[in-house]
Enzyme design. Sequence first.
Site, PDB file in Angstrom:
ATOM      1  N   SER A 233      42.836  43.502  34.791  1.00 12.47           N
ATOM      2  CA  SER A 233      43.500  44.086  35.735  1.00 12.47           C
ATOM      3  C   SER A 233      44.684  45.790  35.031  1.00 12.47           C
ATOM      4  CB  SER A 233      43.255  44.067  37.421  1.00 12.47           C
ATOM      5  OG  SER A 233      44.851  43.675  37.669  1.00 12.47           O
TER       6      SER A 233
ATOM      7  N   ALA B 101      36.502  37.741  42.249  1.00 13.32           N
ATOM      8  CA  ALA B 101      35.875  38.522  41.524  1.00 13.32           C
ATOM      9  C   ALA B 101      36.081  38.219  39.893  1.00 13.32           C
ATOM     10  CB  ALA B 101      35.822  39.452  41.988  1.00 13.32           C
ATOM     11  N   GLY B 102      37.424  38.561  39.585  1.00 15.43           N
ATOM     12  CA  GLY B 102      37.972  38.331  38.291  1.00 15.43           C
ATOM     13  C   GLY B 102      37.812  37.094  37.715  1.00 15.43           C
ATOM     14  N   ASP B 103      37.989  36.529  38.501  1.00 13.42           N
ATOM     15  CA  ASP B 103      37.667  34.363  37.545  1.00 13.42           C
ATOM     16  C   ASP B 103      35.659  34.867  37.743  1.00 13.42           C
ATOM     17  OD1 ASP B 103      40.224  33.896  37.869  1.00 13.42           O
ATOM     18  OD2 ASP B 103      39.392  33.274  40.212  1.00 13.42           O
TER      19      ASP B 103
ATOM     20  N   TYR C  53      50.743  30.679  49.803  1.00 14.49           N
ATOM     21  CA  TYR C  53      50.840  29.245  48.973  1.00 14.49           C
ATOM     22  C   TYR C  53      51.694  28.233  50.140  1.00 14.49           C
ATOM     23  CZ  TYR C  53      49.560  32.553  45.171  1.00 14.49           C
ATOM     24  OH  TYR C  53      48.593  33.011  44.270  1.00 14.49           O
TER      25      TYR C  53
ATOM     26  N   GLY D 183      33.898  48.572  37.663  1.00 11.48           N
ATOM     27  CA  GLY D 183      33.971  47.882  36.322  1.00 11.48           C
ATOM     28  C   GLY D 183      34.354  47.822  35.248  1.00 11.48           C
TER      29      GLY D 183
HETATM   30  O1  CKP Z   1      41.623  36.649  40.359  1.00 10.22           O
HETATM   31  P1  CKP Z   1      41.023  36.350  41.329  1.00 10.22           P
HETATM   32  O2  CKP Z   1      40.845  36.826  42.513  1.00 10.22           O
HETATM   33  O3  CKP Z   1      39.855  35.461  40.254  1.00 10.22           O
HETATM   34  O4  CKP Z   1      41.870  34.816  41.205  1.00 10.22           O
HETATM   35  C1  CKP Z   1      41.840  33.787  42.704  1.00 10.22           C
HETATM   36  C2  CKP Z   1      42.663  32.407  42.178  1.00 10.22           C
HETATM   37  O5  CKP Z   1      44.533  31.068  41.815  1.00 10.22           O
HETATM   38  C3  CKP Z   1      42.402  31.988  43.653  1.00 10.22           C
HETATM   39  O6  CKP Z   1      41.049  30.674  43.947  1.00 10.22           O
HETATM   40  C4  CKP Z   1      43.665  31.229  43.883  1.00 10.22           C
HETATM   41  O7  CKP Z   1      43.933  30.019  44.498  1.00 10.22           O
HETATM   42  C5  CKP Z   1      44.214  31.677  42.794  1.00 10.22           C
HETATM   43  O8  CKP Z   1      43.915  32.684  41.902  1.00 10.22           O
HETATM   44  C6  CKP Z   1      45.886  31.938  43.019  1.00 10.22           C
HETATM   45  O9  CKP Z   1      46.545  30.991  42.843  1.00 10.22           O
HETATM   46  O10 CKP Z   1      45.931  32.480  44.189  1.00 10.22           O
HETATM   47 MG    MG Z   2      42.640  37.790  38.611  1.00 11.41          MG
END
Ligand code: CKP
Ligand code: MG
Length: 311
Positions: free
Chosen positions: A192, A254-256, A102, A229
């Site tokens: 999770s 995937a989580g989003d 980041y 799942g």
């Molecule tokens: O939990 P996820 O893999 O669905 O999240 C991914 C997002 O916002 C990604 O877009 C990234 O920018 C973030 O999580 C983050 O701030 O780490």
């Molecule tokens: Mg997530």
Amino acid sequence: AVDLLTFGEALVSLRAPGPLAAGGALTMHLAGAESNVAIGLARLGHRVAWVGRVSEDELGEYVLRQLRAEGVGVDDVTRDADRPAGLLFLERRTADLTRVRYHRAGSAGSALRVADLRRPIGDGARVLHLTGITPALSDSAREATRWAAETGSRSGMLVSLDVNHRSRLWTREAARAVLAPLAAHASVVIASADELDLVGEPGSDESTAVAGLLARGVETVLVKLGADGARAYTRDGVRQVAAVRVTAVDTVGAGDAFTAGYLSGHLDGLDLAGRLRRAVTLGAFAVAGHGDWEGLPRRDELSLLDGHETG
Ligand code: CKP
Ligand code: MG
């Protein structure tokens, strides 16, 4: 009022084809857990608004263009002339092993504050979606998240919280101190399995953490299990759903996607089984394509994976 309101930091993600240290062409994408969820719902035709601060420069313009192009409402976004865009460098080593760097400390997005949220929250929404990333960004963003959760639940919005622990932003202890009280304002908590004790007592196992959340008024606890799942806990018990089998090329987002599918099912009035089915369906679309959200389905594409077995 919109169907779903969410807020947080949208990032400009620069993706490397292999190890960052090896260089090569980076590709530019929109990232950010909350904007991913917003896009997932907008693609399915729900009315969605995203709120946050974006830089005044062309990177901020890029973020807004992408959100507008996806049909996400950005009327209450603040342009911040004093701070830069938050960046994320991402190197993918395998489909499910990615490393992120980041560059977001002091960014426009991290300067989010209560004043940015007053109007959109006052306008109301059926669902208010928060993640555990936003309160990790700054003191003002933490206060904004707390205020939103409290105000949203008091005014009858369905508040959902995705724990989304980011170890590069804060420790588990620091996260727990903020997220456990926040979860008490939520109707839906999404985590999770390894994040559950961040909304409960340290070291608590799944059933203890879930029981604690249900006792504090949370209605549904969703535990994401990746390729296995998910499990959904309510007062009526637990229900397990298998993932939809696809070839995974990129698991970020995937989580989003899962969250967007679940909340879409809620907005459509589906029962728990239907909400979970839509959640794992969106999760499958997300992992089957590159990028956090680019592969997410439009409503008429939802049935594309129907023939794919689950389990
Ligand atoms: O939990 P996820 O893999 O669905 O999240 C991914 C997002 O916002 C990604 O877009 C990234 O920018 C973030 O999580 C983050 O701030 O780490
Ligand atoms: Mg997530």
